[in-house]
Design an enzyme around this catalytic site. Sequence first.
Site, short mmCIF file in Angstrom:
data_model
loop_
_atom_site.label_atom_id
_atom_site.label_comp_id
_atom_site.label_asym_id
_atom_site.label_seq_id
_atom_site.Cartn_x
_atom_site.Cartn_y
_atom_site.Cartn_z
N TYR A 131 -3.30 -0.41 10.29
CA TYR A 131 -3.13 -0.90 8.91
C TYR A 131 -1.78 -0.45 8.36
O TYR A 131 -1.04 -1.25 7.77
CB TYR A 131 -4.27 -0.39 8.04
CG TYR A 131 -4.21 -0.83 6.60
CD1 TYR A 131 -4.65 -2.10 6.23
CD2 TYR A 131 -3.73 0.02 5.61
CE1 TYR A 131 -4.60 -2.51 4.90
CE2 TYR A 131 -3.68 -0.38 4.28
CZ TYR A 131 -4.11 -1.65 3.94
OH TYR A 131 -4.06 -2.05 2.63
N SER A 152 0.84 -1.19 0.00
CA SER A 152 0.00 0.00 0.00
C SER A 152 0.87 1.23 0.00
O SER A 152 2.04 1.19 0.42
CB SER A 152 -0.88 -0.01 1.26
OG SER A 152 -1.58 1.21 1.42
#
Length: 230
Positions: free
Chosen positions: A141, A128
């Site tokens: 996250y 990500s």
Amino acid sequence: MELKNAVAVVTGANRGLGRHLAAQLVERGSKVYAAARRPETVDLPGVSPLRLDVTDPESIHEAARIASDATLLINNAGLATGATLIGGDLDDVHREIMTNYVGPLIATRAFAPVIEGNGGGAVLNVLSALSWYHPAGAGSYAASKAAAWAMSDATREELAPRGITVSALHVAYMDTDMAAAVPADQKVSPADVAAQALLGIEAGRPEILADEITRQVKQGLAGTPGPTAA
């Protein structure tokens, strides 16, 4: 790595980016094990459904035993709970670390001897832009993806002598369930991201930056972190 006649294991292949990766690999002539916690939810033609829960080491090792001809592992399965690091539920933090970092590491360890034994190949870790950018609202996250970025770099060095390349795919927002609340004009097509990822695997690229937001975040890594509240 040549994808025609490759044998790929794609985790989280029943939906989202994983489904696109599996479908495009089939189109390129690969044999595909479409892995999911519930393999009965895999409905793609031309794939072999495979049970694999990244939070269950036993299922990972059993999947590696079944997919004994694998030459490519794509660690795609992921989880975002929205937990913050200080105020968030620690169970959610633990689930994200297990799903986004520990599970892919166990999978890489399990499949590395399989891939090596089949003449070498590749691992792709789906990461990500938050591997590098760590806002408080997505702290858990982001921490799990930062750990997976470090894992990608370290395992790349460790696996290179065994004929296995390791690529890390970084992307911001895709038009998938995980980013359902994000405005449409900020999201990119998962089909396009999958195509970029497969080209990156073929080229042996260590990092694949799939959208403009991610490229901007990467360019800003040398900058000074933002101010903290007084």
